[in-house]
Design a protein around this motif. Structure first.
Motif, mmCIF file in Angstrom:
data_model
loop_
_atom_site.group_PDB
_atom_site.id
_atom_site.type_symbol
_atom_site.label_atom_id
_atom_site.label_comp_id
_atom_site.label_asym_id
_atom_site.label_seq_id
_atom_site.Cartn_x
_atom_site.Cartn_y
_atom_site.Cartn_z
ATOM 1 N N MET A 191 -42.244 -3.913 5.905
ATOM 2 C CA MET A 191 -41.907 -4.853 5.210
ATOM 3 C C MET A 191 -42.618 -5.268 4.391
ATOM 4 N N LEU A 192 -42.685 -5.155 2.677
ATOM 5 C CA LEU A 192 -43.077 -5.540 2.077
ATOM 6 C C LEU A 192 -42.444 -6.651 1.605
ATOM 7 N N ILE A 193 -43.620 -7.577 1.592
ATOM 8 C CA ILE A 193 -42.540 -8.878 0.716
ATOM 9 C C ILE A 193 -44.162 -9.409 -0.041
ATOM 10 N N ASP A 194 -42.843 -10.053 -1.116
ATOM 11 C CA ASP A 194 -43.206 -10.400 -2.655
ATOM 12 C C ASP A 194 -42.943 -12.011 -2.362
ATOM 13 N N SER A 195 -44.530 -12.914 -2.146
ATOM 14 C CA SER A 195 -44.460 -14.200 -2.080
ATOM 15 C C SER A 195 -44.031 -14.924 -3.447
ATOM 16 N N ARG A 196 -44.250 -14.372 -4.734
ATOM 17 C CA ARG A 196 -44.233 -15.243 -5.320
ATOM 18 C C ARG A 196 -42.982 -15.523 -5.693
ATOM 19 N N GLY A 197 -42.846 -16.318 -6.721
ATOM 20 C CA GLY A 197 -41.529 -17.010 -6.853
ATOM 21 C C GLY A 197 -40.463 -16.667 -7.659
ATOM 22 N N ASP A 198 -39.371 -17.923 -8.031
ATOM 23 C CA ASP A 198 -38.168 -16.584 -8.668
ATOM 24 C C ASP A 198 -38.567 -15.949 -10.208
ATOM 25 N N ALA A 199 -39.429 -16.582 -11.184
ATOM 26 C CA ALA A 199 -39.776 -16.212 -12.358
ATOM 27 C C ALA A 199 -40.725 -14.530 -12.248
ATOM 28 N N GLY A 200 -41.213 -14.830 -11.606
ATOM 29 C CA GLY A 200 -42.411 -13.610 -11.348
ATOM 30 C C GLY A 200 -41.556 -12.295 -10.290
ATOM 31 N N TRP A 201 -40.647 -12.477 -9.667
ATOM 32 C CA TRP A 201 -39.461 -11.625 -9.080
ATOM 33 C C TRP A 201 -38.857 -10.940 -10.152
ATOM 34 N N HIS A 202 -38.581 -11.572 -10.529
ATOM 35 C CA HIS A 202 -37.232 -11.450 -12.212
ATOM 36 C C HIS A 202 -38.501 -10.454 -13.512
ATOM 37 N N GLN A 203 -39.301 -11.047 -12.833
ATOM 38 C CA GLN A 203 -40.191 -10.242 -14.476
ATOM 39 C C GLN A 203 -40.238 -9.274 -14.185
ATOM 40 N N GLY A 204 -40.301 -8.989 -12.755
ATOM 41 C CA GLY A 204 -40.978 -7.077 -12.098
ATOM 42 C C GLY A 204 -41.823 -7.408 -10.617
ATOM 43 N N HIS A 205 -41.684 -6.539 -9.928
ATOM 44 C CA HIS A 205 -41.524 -6.661 -7.885
ATOM 45 C C HIS A 205 -41.410 -5.020 -7.911
ATOM 46 N N ILE A 206 -42.256 -4.892 -6.500
ATOM 47 C CA ILE A 206 -42.438 -3.486 -6.439
ATOM 48 C C ILE A 206 -40.828 -2.953 -5.819
ATOM 49 N N PRO A 207 -40.110 -1.886 -6.158
ATOM 50 C CA PRO A 207 -39.633 -1.508 -5.528
ATOM 51 C C PRO A 207 -39.055 -1.470 -3.785
ATOM 52 N N GLY A 208 -38.417 -1.955 -3.112
ATOM 53 C CA GLY A 208 -38.125 -1.564 -2.467
ATOM 54 C C GLY A 208 -38.704 -2.967 -1.014
ATOM 55 N N ALA A 209 -39.499 -3.955 -2.636
ATOM 56 C CA ALA A 209 -40.211 -5.475 -1.504
ATOM 57 C C ALA A 209 -39.075 -5.998 -1.217
ATOM 58 N N LEU A 210 -39.200 -6.825 -0.305
ATOM 59 C CA LEU A 210 -38.361 -8.242 -0.099
ATOM 60 C C LEU A 210 -39.068 -9.376 -0.291
ATOM 61 N N PRO A 263 -39.494 -10.208 13.855
ATOM 62 C CA PRO A 263 -40.335 -10.181 14.398
ATOM 63 C C PRO A 263 -41.092 -9.495 15.086
ATOM 64 N N ALA A 264 -40.843 -7.712 15.367
ATOM 65 C CA ALA A 264 -41.825 -6.339 15.926
ATOM 66 C C ALA A 264 -41.699 -5.921 14.548
ATOM 67 N N THR A 265 -41.501 -6.504 13.634
ATOM 68 C CA THR A 265 -41.379 -5.882 12.279
ATOM 69 C C THR A 265 -42.695 -5.720 11.167
ATOM 70 N N PRO A 266 -44.223 -4.618 11.047
ATOM 71 C CA PRO A 266 -45.341 -5.762 10.490
ATOM 72 C C PRO A 266 -44.542 -5.624 8.752
ATOM 73 N N VAL A 267 -45.113 -6.651 8.536
ATOM 74 C CA VAL A 267 -44.962 -7.516 7.353
ATOM 75 C C VAL A 267 -46.754 -7.389 6.254
ATOM 76 N N VAL A 304 -49.409 -8.607 10.412
ATOM 77 C CA VAL A 304 -49.245 -9.194 9.170
ATOM 78 C C VAL A 304 -51.186 -8.673 7.948
ATOM 79 N N LYS A 305 -50.487 -7.949 7.347
ATOM 80 C CA LYS A 305 -51.512 -7.629 6.456
ATOM 81 C C LYS A 305 -51.414 -8.660 5.089
ATOM 82 N N GLU A 306 -52.590 -8.311 4.184
ATOM 83 C CA GLU A 306 -52.330 -8.595 2.630
ATOM 84 C C GLU A 306 -52.343 -7.763 1.683
ATOM 85 N N MET A 307 -51.437 -7.529 1.231
ATOM 86 C CA MET A 307 -52.579 -5.812 -0.208
ATOM 87 C C MET A 307 -53.134 -7.381 -1.145
ATOM 88 N N LEU A 308 -54.480 -6.558 -1.027
ATOM 89 C CA LEU A 308 -55.102 -6.483 -2.154
ATOM 90 C C LEU A 308 -54.654 -6.122 -3.245
#
Length: 109
Positions: free
Chosen positions: A1-20, A37-41, A67-71
């Motif tokens: 599961m790809l997670i966009d951890s930015r705030g609302d303004a960043g999310w609405h500016q543009g995000h990776i398709p399929g991200a949560l 909880p079994a889903t990798p993030v 969990v991993k971080e997208m560098l």
């Protein structure tokens, strides 16, 4: 599961398709009821100058997620020519020759 951890303004500016969209502050409260909880993030934020993805990854790890971080964050996603979802649809910019090869699929590292 790809997670966009930015705030609302960043999310609405543009995000990776399929991200949560799940800002870091919301992870402890919303992740357990939203993501199995079994889903990798994989977390991402703005880019290398921001530690938001790292902080989000820590919150998921505290909840027991793998969990991993997208560098590079969304900055390098965009700079390497990958698609971005906005309210107007999906857009894509040409790859930046300083971050991605122009005439190859991979960087051969």
């Amino acid at each position: 599961m790809l997670i966009d951890s930015r705030g609302d303004a960043g999310w609405h500016q543009g995000h990776i398709p399929g991200a949560l969209h799940m800002p870091t502050a919301d992870i402890p409260r919303h992740a357990p009821s939203t993501i199995d909880p079994a889903t990798p993030v994989v977390t991402y934020c703005w880019g290398p100058g921001c530690n938001g993805a790292t902080r989000a990854a820590l919150e998921f790890a505290k909840l027991g997620y793998a969990v991993k971080e997208m560098l590079g964050g969304i900055e390098y996603w965009i700079r390497e020519g990958f698609p971005v979802q906005t309210a107007d649809g999906t857009t894509r910019q040409p790859a930046d020759p300083l971050t991605a090869p122009l005439h190859a699929i991979t960087c051969d590292c």
